[in-house]
Design an enzyme around this catalytic site. Sequence first.
Site, PDB file in Angstrom:
ATOM      1  CG  HIS A   1      35.712  48.810  46.454  1.00 55.32           C
ATOM      2  ND1 HIS A   1      37.101  48.323  46.737  1.00 55.32           N
ATOM      3  CD2 HIS A   1      34.936  48.035  46.683  1.00 55.32           C
ATOM      4  CE1 HIS A   1      36.673  47.133  47.155  1.00 55.32           C
ATOM      5  NE2 HIS A   1      35.563  46.814  47.204  1.00 55.32           N
TER       6      HIS A   1
ATOM      7  CG  ASP B   1      54.012  34.122  22.435  1.00 54.99           C
ATOM      8  OD1 ASP B   1      52.929  34.837  22.728  1.00 54.99           O
ATOM      9  OD2 ASP B   1      55.013  34.687  22.417  1.00 54.99           O
TER      10      ASP B   1
ATOM     11  CD1 TRP C   1      29.308  47.071  41.848  1.00 51.48           C
ATOM     12  CD2 TRP C   1      29.710  46.550  39.669  1.00 51.48           C
ATOM     13  NE1 TRP C   1      28.668  45.818  41.350  1.00 51.48           N
ATOM     14  CE2 TRP C   1      29.054  45.421  40.227  1.00 51.48           C
ATOM     15  CE3 TRP C   1      30.229  46.624  38.491  1.00 51.48           C
ATOM     16  CZ2 TRP C   1      28.927  44.414  39.462  1.00 51.48           C
ATOM     17  CZ3 TRP C   1      30.027  45.403  37.518  1.00 51.48           C
ATOM     18  CH2 TRP C   1      29.333  44.184  38.367  1.00 51.48           C
TER      19      TRP C   1
ATOM     20  CB  SER D   1      41.472  45.680  26.720  1.00 55.26           C
ATOM     21  OG  SER D   1      41.974  45.192  27.437  1.00 55.26           O
ATOM     22  CB  SER D   2      37.616  42.076  27.904  1.00 58.82           C
ATOM     23  OG  SER D   2      37.758  42.732  29.020  1.00 58.82           O
TER      24      SER D   2
ATOM     25  CG  HIS E   1      24.274  36.184  36.427  1.00 64.27           C
ATOM     26  ND1 HIS E   1      24.221  36.428  37.764  1.00 64.27           N
ATOM     27  CD2 HIS E   1      24.735  34.952  36.673  1.00 64.27           C
ATOM     28  CE1 HIS E   1      24.611  35.333  38.572  1.00 64.27           C
ATOM     29  NE2 HIS E   1      24.868  34.269  37.601  1.00 64.27           N
TER      30      HIS E   1
ATOM     31  CD  GLU F   1      32.725  40.973  34.558  1.00 68.07           C
ATOM     32  OE1 GLU F   1      32.875  40.731  33.194  1.00 68.07           O
ATOM     33  OE2 GLU F   1      33.645  41.307  35.007  1.00 68.07           O
TER      34      GLU F   1
ATOM     35  CE1 TYR G   1      28.096  31.684  38.431  1.00 67.49           C
ATOM     36  CE2 TYR G   1      26.591  32.279  36.509  1.00 67.49           C
ATOM     37  CZ  TYR G   1      26.889  31.989  37.932  1.00 67.49           C
ATOM     38  OH  TYR G   1      25.922  31.751  38.750  1.00 67.49           O
TER      39      TYR G   1
ATOM     40  CB  SER H   1      40.503  22.085  38.812  1.00 70.08           C
ATOM     41  OG  SER H   1      39.015  22.258  38.921  1.00 70.08           O
TER      42      SER H   1
ATOM     43  CG  HIS I   1      19.704  36.103  39.850  1.00 64.73           C
ATOM     44  ND1 HIS I   1      20.238  34.838  39.386  1.00 64.73           N
ATOM     45  CD2 HIS I   1      20.590  36.857  39.889  1.00 64.73           C
ATOM     46  CE1 HIS I   1      21.400  34.876  39.337  1.00 64.73           C
ATOM     47  NE2 HIS I   1      21.770  36.206  39.419  1.00 64.73           N
ATOM     48  CG  HIS I   2      22.001  40.378  39.278  1.00 65.61           C
ATOM     49  ND1 HIS I   2      22.888  40.509  40.372  1.00 65.61           N
ATOM     50  CD2 HIS I   2      22.029  39.550  38.581  1.00 65.61           C
ATOM     51  CE1 HIS I   2      23.782  39.642  39.866  1.00 65.61           C
ATOM     52  NE2 HIS I   2      23.303  38.786  38.813  1.00 65.61           N
TER      53      HIS I   2
ATOM     54  CB  THR J   1      27.972  25.368  42.050  1.00 60.87           C
ATOM     55  OG1 THR J   1      27.416  26.027  40.737  1.00 60.87           O
ATOM     56  CG2 THR J   1      29.044  26.216  42.452  1.00 60.87           C
TER      57      THR J   1
ATOM     58  CE  LYS K   1      33.912  23.802  38.497  1.00 59.41           C
ATOM     59  NZ  LYS K   1      34.280  22.959  36.931  1.00 59.41           N
TER      60      LYS K   1
ATOM     61  NE  ARG L   1      25.201  46.895  47.385  1.00 56.90           N
ATOM     62  CZ  ARG L   1      25.371  46.433  46.005  1.00 56.90           C
ATOM     63  NH1 ARG L   1      24.394  45.827  45.777  1.00 56.90           N
ATOM     64  NH2 ARG L   1      26.486  46.499  45.646  1.00 56.90           N
TER      65      ARG L   1
END
Lengths: 534, 301
Positions: free
Chosen positions: A79, A108, A144, A172-173, A256, A258, A260, A271, A305-306, A331, A334, A453
């Site tokens: 998932h 293009d 994951w 790809s990315s 991390h 990732e 963002y 926006s 922090h993870h 943040t 924003k 979890r």
Amino acid sequence: MSAIIEEHHHDDHHHGPAKGLMRWVFTTNHKDIGTLYLWFSFAMFLLGGTFALVIRAELFQPGLQLVEPAFFNQMTTMHGLIMVFGAVMPAFVGLANWLVPMMIGAPDMALPRMNNYSFWILPFAFTMLASTLFMEGGGPNFGWTFYAPLSTDFAPPSVTYFIFAVHLMGISSIMGSINVVVTILNLRAPGMTLMQMPLFVWTWLITAYLLIAVMPVLAGVVTMMLMDIHFGTAFFNAGGGGDPVLFQHVFWFFGHPEVYIMILPAFGVVSAIIPTFARKRLFGYASMVYATSSIAFLSFIVWAHHMFTVGMPLAGELYFMYATMLIAVPTGVKVFNWVATMWQGSMTFETPMLFAIAFVILFTIGGLSGLMLSIAPADFQYQDTYFVVAHFHYVLVPGSIFSIMAAVYYWLPKWTGNMYDETLGKTHFWLSFVGVNVTFFPQHFIGLAGMPRRIPDYALQFADYNMVSSVGAFLFGFSQLLFLFIVIKCIKTGKKATAQVWEGAHGLEWTIPSPAPYHTFSHPDEVDLKEAHG
Amino acid sequence: MANDATYESYYVPTDSKLPIFASLGIFLTVFGMGNMLNEMKAGVDSSFGSWVLLIGGLVLAATLFVWFSKVIEENHAKLYSDQMNRSYVWGMSWFIFSEVMFFGAFFGALFYVRFFVVPWLGGEGNRVPSDYLFYPDFVGAWPMVDTPDPTRFPGAIEPMGWYGLPLVNTLLLVTSSFTVTLAHHGLNEGNRRKLVGWLALTVGLGIAFLICQVLEYQHAYAELGLTLTAGIYGTTFFMLTGFHGAHVTLGTFMLLVMLFRAMKGHFKPDDCFGFEAAAWYWHFVDVVWLGLFLFIYILGS
């Protein structure tokens, strides 16, 4: 304007779409490739969503009812992987493909054949990833985040295919992001400066930079896994002088930013939408650009922090705690700017605006729970509980995914030439809004109460909220079929859309006819820069 | 259309069959490789995986060959404007940046292991109890010749020195950075003999580097007992130098292709992106080596 476009459209080196299915396989057109990305992403969204519903069905009641714990682990893992790499990221790449060239007046993407390559790697990668579920020993079952040694010494054999699937996604990315960066830096219409670009383009420029910086690190960490599994290296094995915690450091150095990568383009979408329906210019354009850049910079220096509970030195805990809290500042800028844009605007509440406002409110809730999690001593309690699950689902579902839906409703008339059914759109919004909150809000409570979890069973005291959460999940999940219906209906039929589509919309994409011609802005002199940004 | 000259029209290629074959090729490559590795680990011996890998690799290589040929052809047909060339320049620069980050992950792992993990395993810092319980006899030192668990990771007899082959390799690569620049000067002066001569020497130096690296690895395995499975020192040594060697191989191959193109007279002072891209890549590989020489060889032994 449109007369000129028609004229150029018949130039001999421009072609309309090819006929038949092969159009989609061989295409180099940014709009076709954008469409492919978006449909692929939606397919993955339904697949990943199905896995989520398996999880929620099992958790509807305490005890083991439907699935074996081993299969439950594969569901939570797949998932997450499918939603992050298959649904959210490709959806934003699809939006970038469709919109960036139209917003900056480019003919293009800069490297159109590589653009096709970036997309067509993905179906192969995800077929390989999904096929692991049918392999001996089952699919990836380590979450994951695939922490070593669970994903190395104790992993099923299919982990090898998982590693190579991640490699393919990374390739790809990286190619897709190089394309976006180069397009933005090199193909802007003459006279369009960086600070005149629409914010969606800005956010994607920064996102693409993050992707190019961290996807190779992900490739590095899965390569280390591959070597540990098959070639006897000692990266994540203390017996050889390595360290399982090393895995977490390298993974989260990717992981991390990732996070963002999955939210900055959403900021760009919101926006664009809020000024249109507030009928005001975006408040604080420049501060939005600087805030986005600051968030991107900070994303590189907060990863641990993870990992507050792995046993870092105290200095590390403190540094990562304070650095993380800093992110709340840009943040906050924003969120303030979005609210200030709406302040005293002549607001109307079409479906994209509803999703955008819900984004601002619910993303802020997710951000605040993130701030709670950033407090290291408190995180010792929250770590690996449903509170974390609630936090990142609040920023990802009513955050990223709501923004994608808002974007689809907002630009769908431009893509298809037809207006979507507003009543059905609003119905979809309210069902999703209620579904999302019913699903994830109770998870804050059960998380704070201590429910871990990734476990298929739980103590009786968590039963009520889990039941509520599961009901919400099914409501949210099945509401997405309505979304599918609305999109198909809009492609087939609907009130014809005007070029501008929305009364308050500004930007180059609204100066071309709806549906957007197959080739747009083939010549740089077609661009009316007065319309460049909202 | 009086103002035709004031802008450049951007060439957008029409539909292409190349990317889907490249996708298929890369998929078969990794799928075959995965199958092969899993069968090796399970002790099964069907050659299915290696065949898929071979076919995939061939499909990918053939597609890329056709793809690059087509780009060169389009360039000769003057389809590319200066703006288009800038796209390629940007594209290559960002690709090299992504490669820098890839090496960054492995250098990061090296530094983390060296400055945190090994001292901790040796009993320093706040993880003393667990590490002491697991590996009471282990003394933390770098290069790590004796591992905490010698039954699984045997360790090495002796670490790799910086003197000798590594020093020779450093001189070879640094020299090659100069020779490729001299070739570039030849190109800028329109002097094809100078271009081809210095470029051929650069390719030769690249090949010499690779030969030395093979000799060095043989020395490591045969005499130093330093292997990939020796523990974290062998791991970081072989992974970092090995990935660098793979990049030298690719870079040498790129320069070789550019050598053939130079001999055919493909390049002009204002039209030589292919050569420049290969040269930038070569400089990048060179800089990575200097990092390796410093952190793996000099400070690591």
